[in-house]
Design an enzyme around this catalytic site. Structure first.
Site: not given
Length: 466
Positions: A327, A355, A425
């Protein structure tokens, strides 16, 4: 003339009232089982701490495939399998290094990280003057004369007064994704992007970027800088616009490699050809261990099938968990899953994705028509005891998006998002930042919605039989 779907809804809603007590009991059993005997947290512990970050095409990603497949098999489902998919392979290399140079010998070190898909700097690093911009559109105003030979510093922050943090993220992520491609067109030699983060800290946040159709020899290195680093760089530039920025990164792009979506299902007893899908993405970035993005969504999705079996519920429809690969930097797994589903003529009536982190669940957003949304919102009273009130039309998720069409109802779990981009991230997306109870509440909330969709089905006028 009365719309046929609404006529059906008028018949369905009273029936929902008749069985309300049964539904309340089922939801209570689901939440109790998740909070007292749940497995999502222990699964995430292993995925995060024994395997770690799971870049597409990496050894860790393949370990995650093997682990989750084995765990799904242990649940005694009707079927568990791996779906092959070719994915990109990119490696970060040795840790990046950067500094701001006000004058020869006068430097300030700052934290940076390569953006996913970026090329490396020259072996000795890259040093150049810097030009600060607030977005892609400003490049055109400056033109090649002011940009050529410089490092473009994109410094547009996430908008702090936007309550929906994903909206704030969407408002500035274009500079990360397309910043290098656009800056290279004006002769820039590199790109530094302010991290997509709502707080000031020292964690640079990576993420995918694209060079578009740029030839390989025209591509320039791109990195993210921490928000504190961005503030420092901007302040120093205001005092000295002749300063230089240096960064070194050794990342590399390899040919595509084979990986897998991990899939498990329980066959429906009454409507086996109607498929309900629930999932998250198994890959992650490599700076942390991907606990919130998206280890949480994967283990919650696995827990949906376990909780339904644990509470003795026998699905009417086929319920399938899909742990999507890639993804983060390509969406290859999602596209492959939808492609195969179309080839096989599968009838996906509903798809739910998690998510958005393992934080406290607030509700769901739905991509569907008015008739289905009316049916779903009639279930809100069942969720009220669990403080789940957010039922809105909106986006669903990147991995279930390719399933859209032919009346398929898409949904996304919506946890509280205020802390999500502190970790997104970044190096601090790690297991200790996931609260066990919040994760388990999310799994139970997803299971409850899947139970109701399975029991009552969806409304699709194109498939209504007379």
């Amino acid at each position: 003339m009365i719309n046929k779907s609404y006529l059906i809804l008028l018949i369905l809603v009273p029936l929902l009232g008749i069985s309300q007590t049964e539904d309340e009991k089922q939801l209570k059993e689901i939440y109790t089982s998740s909070l007292t005997e749940g497995k999502s947290y222990s699964w995430l512990d292993y995925l995060s701490n024994k395997i770690g970050g799971r870049l597409s095409g990496s050894f860790n990603a393949e370990q995650a495939v093997e682990y989750t497949k084995n765990e799904l098999e242990s649940l005694d489902l009707d079927r568990v399998w791996l779906q092959p998919v070719m994915v990109p392979k990119w490696t970060r290399g040795i840790k990046e290094y950067a500094y701001i140079e006000n004058a020869p010998g006068n430097t300030n070190a700052v934290n940076v990280c390569a953006l996913g898909g970026s090329i490396a700097t020259p072996e000795g690093g890259l040093k150049a003057n810097v030009i600060e911009v607030q977005g892609l559109e400003e490049l055109k105003e400056l033109g090649e004369e002011k940009i050529k030979g410089k490092i473009v510093f994109y410094n547009r922050p996430m908008q702090v007064d936007v309550i929906q943090t994903f909206e704030a993220y969407g408002g500035c992520v274009d500079q990360r994704y397309s910043g290098a491609e656009e800056a290279a067109k004006y002769g820039a030699v590199g790109v530094i992007v302010r991290s997509m983060n709502l707080r000031l800290d020292e964690f640079p946040h990576t993420g995918s970027m694209s060079y578009g159709d740029l030839p390989v020899n025209k591509r320039i290195p791109a990195a993210a800088i921490s928000t504190k680093g961005a503030e420092l760089l901007s302040s120093l530039l205001a005092l000295n616009n002749d300063l230089k920025f240096y960064f070194r990164q050794t990342c590399k792009v390899f040919p595509d490699v084979k990986s897998y979506n991990v899939i498990g299902e329980v066959k429906g007893s009454t409507f086996p050809n109607e498929i309900i899908t629930v999932g998250g993405h198994l890959d992650s970035w490599d700076l942390g261990d991907g606990s919130h993005d998206d280890g949480a969504g994967c283990v919650q999705s696995m827990e949906v099938l376990r909780l339904l079996k644990q509470t003795g519920y026998k699905p009417k429809r086929t319920i399938r968990v899909v742990l999507f690969m890639n993804e983060e930097n390509g969406l290859r797994g999602a596209n492959k899953y939808a492609e195969v589903a179309k080839e096989k003529g599968e009838n996906h009536i509903f798809a739910l994705e998690s998510d958005a982190g393992g934080f406290t669940p607030r509700g769901f957003s739905f991509d569907c028509d008015d008739a289905n949304f009316s049916q779903i919102t009639s279930w809100k009273p069942l969720f009220k005891p669990y403080l789940i009130h957010f039922f809105e039309k909106g986006g669903s998720g990147a991995d279930v998006g390719p399933l859209k069409g032919d009346g398929t109802v898409l949904a996304g779990l919506r946890p509280d998002s205020q802390r999500y981009f502190d970790h997104h991230h970044a190096e601090n997306d790690t297991f200790e930042h996931v609260n066990k109870r919040e994760l388990e509440l999310g799994a139970a909330t997803m299971t409850s919605l899947i139970y109701l969709i399975d029991k009552y089905g969806t409304i699709n006028t194109s498939k209504i039989k007379g």
